[in-house]
Design a protein around this motif. Structure first.
Motif, mmCIF file in Angstrom:
data_model
loop_
_atom_site.group_PDB
_atom_site.id
_atom_site.type_symbol
_atom_site.label_atom_id
_atom_site.label_comp_id
_atom_site.label_asym_id
_atom_site.label_seq_id
_atom_site.Cartn_x
_atom_site.Cartn_y
_atom_site.Cartn_z
ATOM 1 N N PHE A 163 -12.878 13.452 -58.198
ATOM 2 C CA PHE A 163 -12.504 12.923 -59.407
ATOM 3 C C PHE A 163 -12.713 11.232 -59.122
ATOM 4 O O PHE A 163 -13.274 10.663 -60.103
ATOM 5 N N ALA A 166 -9.042 15.649 -65.406
ATOM 6 C CA ALA A 166 -10.522 15.806 -65.315
ATOM 7 C C ALA A 166 -10.973 15.930 -66.485
ATOM 8 O O ALA A 166 -11.988 15.795 -66.996
ATOM 9 N N TYR A 224 -16.731 14.663 -62.389
ATOM 10 C CA TYR A 224 -15.642 15.309 -63.187
ATOM 11 C C TYR A 224 -15.740 16.864 -63.119
ATOM 12 O O TYR A 224 -14.733 17.696 -62.813
ATOM 13 N N GLU A 251 -11.188 13.345 -68.795
ATOM 14 C CA GLU A 251 -12.253 12.438 -68.753
ATOM 15 C C GLU A 251 -13.559 12.965 -69.389
ATOM 16 O O GLU A 251 -14.768 12.347 -69.619
ATOM 17 N N GLN A 252 -13.825 14.241 -69.376
ATOM 18 C CA GLN A 252 -14.919 14.981 -69.965
ATOM 19 C C GLN A 252 -14.811 15.213 -71.338
ATOM 20 O O GLN A 252 -15.862 16.094 -72.168
ATOM 21 N N ARG A 297 -15.996 10.098 -59.881
ATOM 22 C CA ARG A 297 -16.597 10.570 -61.286
ATOM 23 C C ARG A 297 -17.220 11.574 -61.284
ATOM 24 O O ARG A 297 -18.060 11.938 -62.550
#
Length: 93
Positions: A33, A65, A38, A68-69, A36
């Motif tokens: 994480f 996570a 993810y 984040e996607q 980055r």
């Protein structure tokens, strides 16, 4: 089947094997994480949840996570399940 047999053997030798493995997978997921990565983080959090499905922290990490996607639907499911798990945990104390 071979993996299941190995897990059963490890559990017999070390009853906390799955809890320990979940913690290791969470830490590896945290590293991914931070980098980055993810999708890799999610894969490690998936493993942690498999090993210790009652720990809401693993669901929260995976939800973050997923967010984040931009996979908000799956993230919402994990956030909800983590909250339910945390409430159940508090009720049993």
């Amino acid at each position: 089947l071979k993996q299941e047999a190995m897990t059963a053997l490890r559990l017999k030798e070390n009853p906390t094997f799955l809890i320990d493995q979940a913690a290791k997978d969470k830490e590896r997921g945290n590293e991914m994480f931070k980098a980055r990565r993810y999708q890799d983080a999610i894969a490690y959090y998936d493993k942690a949840v498999e090993c210790d499905p009652d720990n809401p922290v693993y669901l929260l990490n995976r939800a973050t996570a997923l967010s984040e996607q931009k996979n908000f639907s799956a993230a919402q499911t994990d956030f909800s399940n983590a909250a339910k798990g945390a409430r159940r945990s508090q009720e049993t104390k």
